[in-house]
Write an enzyme that holds these catalytic residues in place. Structure first.
Site, short mmCIF file in Angstrom:
data_model
loop_
_atom_site.label_atom_id
_atom_site.label_comp_id
_atom_site.label_asym_id
_atom_site.label_seq_id
_atom_site.Cartn_x
_atom_site.Cartn_y
_atom_site.Cartn_z
N ASP A 19 2.96 -4.13 4.17
CA ASP A 19 3.07 -5.23 5.12
C ASP A 19 4.53 -5.49 5.51
OD1 ASP A 19 0.83 -6.52 6.17
OD2 ASP A 19 0.39 -7.55 4.28
N LYS A 31 -9.40 -2.87 8.26
CA LYS A 31 -8.41 -2.09 7.52
C LYS A 31 -9.08 -1.03 6.66
CE LYS A 31 -5.07 -5.83 7.83
NZ LYS A 31 -4.36 -6.99 7.27
N GLN A 39 -3.91 -9.93 1.70
CA GLN A 39 -4.24 -10.57 2.98
C GLN A 39 -3.88 -12.06 2.93
OE1 GLN A 39 -5.29 -8.87 5.65
NE2 GLN A 39 -5.39 -10.69 6.93
N1 GUN Z 1 -2.84 -12.35 8.00
C1 GUN Z 1 -2.63 -12.33 9.33
N2 GUN Z 1 -1.89 -11.26 9.67
C2 GUN Z 1 -1.63 -10.59 8.53
C3 GUN Z 1 -0.92 -9.39 8.25
O1 GUN Z 1 -0.35 -8.72 9.10
N3 GUN Z 1 -0.88 -9.03 6.95
C4 GUN Z 1 -1.48 -9.75 5.97
N4 GUN Z 1 -1.37 -9.33 4.73
N5 GUN Z 1 -2.14 -10.86 6.20
C5 GUN Z 1 -2.22 -11.27 7.48
#
Ligand code: GUN
Length: 305
Positions: A120, A53, A97
């Site tokens: 998200d 990211k 996350q």
């Molecule tokens: N953990 C696994 N997939 C995701 C996601 O799309 N966003 C976030 N914040 N955590 C995750």
């Protein structure tokens, strides 16, 4: 017959370059979208995702910063961090996350993120906006799955779509996006009876279960499009053989690394499907590309554009 493989790497690259062009245009107006990523503790998978990211942000010209509080952080301390990010004008997107450690109240944390910065799309306000077809921020992975369909000209309207898995992060929003696209949508889960028969109704089958190779060829109607959202690490030899025996490239990685990344869809689905996404290289790369797109959207929406 062998399914067309839908190349997520290429589609993600296209989206990133479109986003980079938008970021450049915004820079001319003195605006730089900013993303804050919060990574609690040292979950190895989360560390890999977060690295991707941050790297992608740099590539498209989005400002990004990473916050790495310790594993033993309390809900209150994490709330304080999120509230601080909500208040900052240079931050347009906030991503916490998941998973969070067990002592942290995840729902409380996700609820505290300003919905306007919720890149998200997990905040109940954004969930509500999606379910009522209003403009909001949409979860990245399901948005990426839909983007693959759109950019490969696979029609959604009027089609039978079956989503296997009902998670808040993937299954439910994927179902909602397909419904908003005028598909007839069925959502399946662990209590669904006769799952293979229900899946065989699908023109579009979305697998978001989290079990390696569970969707085999007998779940798939000939010619169907199969979207594989699974990201499973296979370490067991028998499991490996069930999925990849005879695949020289996979055998090589498995031998050297002791694991391989497998989706929820068994490779034998390629014998019946019309089109399918691979793992790796399918929906995965889209998740980060859509995060970039969401961050730019959040920056524009927050400024009333
Ligand atoms: N953990 C696994 N997939 C995701 C996601 O799309 N966003 C976030 N914040 N955590 C995750």
């Amino acid at each position: 017959m062998s399914a067309t493989i839908l190349d997520g790497v290429k589609i993600a690259r296209d989206i990133r370059s479109e986003v980079a062009a938008e970021v450049k245009a915004m820079a001319a107006a003195g605006i730089r979208p900013g993303l804050a990523v919060v990574l609690v503790g040292h979950n190895p998978a989360s560390e890999v995702y977060v690295r991707g990211k941050v790297k992608s942000s740099e590539e498209v010209g989005v400002y990004s910063e990473k916050h790495t509080p310790p594993e033993n952080i309390s809900t209150e301390e994490l709330l304080e961090l999120v509230i601080g990010l909500n208040e900052r004008d240079d931050i347009d997107g906030i991503l916490v996350q998941l998973p969070l450690p067990p002592q942290v109240d995840s729902k409380k944390i996700l609820m505290a993120v300003d919905p306007a910065k919720d890149v998200d799309g997990f905040h109940p306000v954004n969930v509500g906006l999606l379910s009522t077809q209003r403009e909001g921020l949409v979860p990245c992975t399901p948005a990426g799955a839909i983007e693959i369909l759109k950019r490969t000209n696979i029609p959604i309207a009027g089609k039978e779509a079956v989503v296997v898995g009902r998670s808040d992060i993937v299954g439910k929003p994927a179902a909602m996006l397909l419904l908003n696209g005028n598909a007839t949508v069925t959502v399946c889960h662990s209590k669904t009876r006769n799952l293979p028969a229900v899946c065989r109704r699908a023109d579009i089958l979305v697998a978001a279960i989290g079990r390696a190779g569970m969707i085999t060829r007998d779940f798939v109607k000939p010619g169907a499009t199969v979207i594989d959202v699974g990201m499973n690490s296979v370490t067991d030899h028998a499991e490996f053989d069930r999925l990849f025996a005879g695949n020289a490239k996979r055998e090589e990685t498995f031998r050297t690394k002791g694991s391989t990344l497998a989706g929820d869809v068994h490779p034998n689905v390629a014998e019946v499907a019309g089109a399918m996404t691979p793992v790796p290289g399918g929906v995965g790369p889209l998740t980060i590309a859509m995060l970039m797109a969401n961050t730019v959207r959040a920056a524009k929406l927050r400024r009333g554009k």
